[in-house]
Design a protein around this motif. Structure first.
Motif, PDB file in Angstrom:
ATOM      1  N   ARG A   1     -18.124  58.472   0.404  1.00  0.00           N
ATOM      2  CA  ARG A   1     -18.374  59.720   1.186  1.00  0.00           C
ATOM      3  C   ARG A   1     -19.558  60.551   0.485  1.00  0.00           C
ATOM      4  O   ARG A   1     -19.751  60.410  -0.565  1.00  0.00           O
ATOM      5  CB  ARG A   1     -17.219  60.192   1.230  1.00  0.00           C
TER       6      ARG A   1
ATOM      7  N   THR B   1     -14.878  70.008  -4.793  1.00  0.00           N
ATOM      8  CA  THR B   1     -13.964  69.501  -3.990  1.00  0.00           C
ATOM      9  C   THR B   1     -12.852  70.242  -3.686  1.00  0.00           C
ATOM     10  O   THR B   1     -12.330  70.931  -4.410  1.00  0.00           O
ATOM     11  CB  THR B   1     -13.574  68.095  -4.507  1.00  0.00           C
ATOM     12  N   GLN B   2     -11.920  69.978  -2.466  1.00  0.00           N
ATOM     13  CA  GLN B   2     -10.840  70.438  -2.229  1.00  0.00           C
ATOM     14  C   GLN B   2      -9.485  69.661  -3.087  1.00  0.00           C
ATOM     15  O   GLN B   2      -9.733  68.509  -3.445  1.00  0.00           O
ATOM     16  CB  GLN B   2     -10.302  70.274  -0.851  1.00  0.00           C
TER      17      GLN B   2
ATOM     18  N   ASP C   1      -6.501  68.680  -2.714  1.00  0.00           N
ATOM     19  CA  ASP C   1      -5.670  67.932  -2.275  1.00  0.00           C
ATOM     20  C   ASP C   1      -6.388  67.076  -1.135  1.00  0.00           C
ATOM     21  O   ASP C   1      -6.352  67.349   0.133  1.00  0.00           O
ATOM     22  CB  ASP C   1      -4.369  68.179  -1.661  1.00  0.00           C
ATOM     23  N   THR C   2      -7.006  65.928  -1.473  1.00  0.00           N
ATOM     24  CA  THR C   2      -7.802  65.171  -0.447  1.00  0.00           C
ATOM     25  C   THR C   2      -7.798  63.676  -0.991  1.00  0.00           C
ATOM     26  O   THR C   2      -6.842  63.260  -1.909  1.00  0.00           O
ATOM     27  CB  THR C   2      -9.277  65.236  -0.525  1.00  0.00           C
ATOM     28  N   PRO C   3      -7.733  62.876   0.033  1.00  0.00           N
ATOM     29  CA  PRO C   3      -7.551  61.265  -0.251  1.00  0.00           C
ATOM     30  C   PRO C   3      -8.671  60.848  -1.602  1.00  0.00           C
ATOM     31  O   PRO C   3      -8.331  60.064  -2.516  1.00  0.00           O
ATOM     32  CB  PRO C   3      -8.136  60.749   1.057  1.00  0.00           C
ATOM     33  N   LYS C   4      -9.804  61.361  -1.771  1.00  0.00           N
ATOM     34  CA  LYS C   4     -10.562  61.131  -2.724  1.00  0.00           C
ATOM     35  C   LYS C   4      -9.801  61.595  -4.199  1.00  0.00           C
ATOM     36  O   LYS C   4     -10.369  60.791  -4.820  1.00  0.00           O
ATOM     37  CB  LYS C   4     -12.042  61.683  -2.601  1.00  0.00           C
ATOM     38  N   THR C   5      -9.308  62.770  -4.190  1.00  0.00           N
ATOM     39  CA  THR C   5      -8.748  63.266  -5.271  1.00  0.00           C
ATOM     40  C   THR C   5      -7.437  62.278  -5.644  1.00  0.00           C
ATOM     41  O   THR C   5      -7.143  61.987  -6.768  1.00  0.00           O
ATOM     42  CB  THR C   5      -8.291  64.701  -5.551  1.00  0.00           C
TER      43      THR C   5
ATOM     44  N   TRP D   1     -16.091  76.565   3.110  1.00  0.00           N
ATOM     45  CA  TRP D   1     -14.971  75.585   2.846  1.00  0.00           C
ATOM     46  C   TRP D   1     -13.810  76.249   1.884  1.00  0.00           C
ATOM     47  O   TRP D   1     -12.643  76.028   2.046  1.00  0.00           O
ATOM     48  CB  TRP D   1     -15.239  74.321   2.318  1.00  0.00           C
TER      49      TRP D   1
ATOM     50  N   LYS E   1      -7.576  76.103  -3.470  1.00  0.00           N
ATOM     51  CA  LYS E   1      -7.991  74.954  -3.171  1.00  0.00           C
ATOM     52  C   LYS E   1      -8.995  74.078  -3.722  1.00  0.00           C
ATOM     53  O   LYS E   1      -9.288  72.869  -3.538  1.00  0.00           O
ATOM     54  CB  LYS E   1      -8.007  74.710  -1.611  1.00  0.00           C
TER      55      LYS E   1
END
Length: 163
Positions: free
Chosen positions: A33, A50-51, A53-57, A103, A112
């Protein structure tokens, strides 16, 4: 005289503003990404926002080794290393960019918001920017007519070990 590969790597790295972060998910699938670069340290470490809680984290917490790939105008660079999620408010304040407020409306104190820190261990670059322009066209034409390959600068590609 060309710069040493490590210095050349850093010089090229610092020209990029967006990289493709590649992580490994729980299903062993690699996902890439685009990520805007927040900062690049002198040791080639990279910071992204980054946030939390994300799939990448989630990917990084399970499989911290990542690859970041960069490309722009005939220059290409990859770096590998472990990534970590950093929630240090002092580091977030240091790197804060007002454009992130889209964001993270609560600014640098937004719960976040986190930083993603990639500790670079290995890298490689390809600088093909010399292929662009009139001087290359002339050299390529001359080599073509002589039945030879054009001369390639010696610092076009290198693998580097990073601190």
């Amino acid at each position: 005289m060309p710069k040493p590969p490590r210095e050349r790597f850093q010089d090229i790295l610092e020209t990029f503003t967006v990289g493709m972060l590649v992580t490994e998910g729980p299903d062993k699938v690699l996902t890439a990404r685009p990520m805007n670069v927040a900062a690049i340290d002198s040791d080639a470490d990279i910071w992204f926002c980054t946030q939390v809680d994300t799939p990448k984290t989630d990917d990084i917490q399970s499989h911290p080794d990542v690859l970041v790939a960069f490309q722009d105008s005939g220059r290409y660079l990859t770096l590998n290393g472990p990534a970590e999620i950093n929630r240090s408010r002092s580091k977030i304040n240091e790197l804060w960019n007002e454009s992130w407020k889209v964001w993270f409306p609560d600014g640098p104190d937004d719960p976040k918001l986190a930083l993603l820190h990639v500790k670079a261990t290995h890298g490689q670059y390809w600088d093909n920017s010399w292929l662009q322009g009139l001087s290359y066209a002339i050299r390529a034409g001359q080599a073509y007519w002589r039945g030879e390959e054009p001369e390639i600068p010696e610092d076009v590609n290198a693998k580097v070990e990073l601190p």
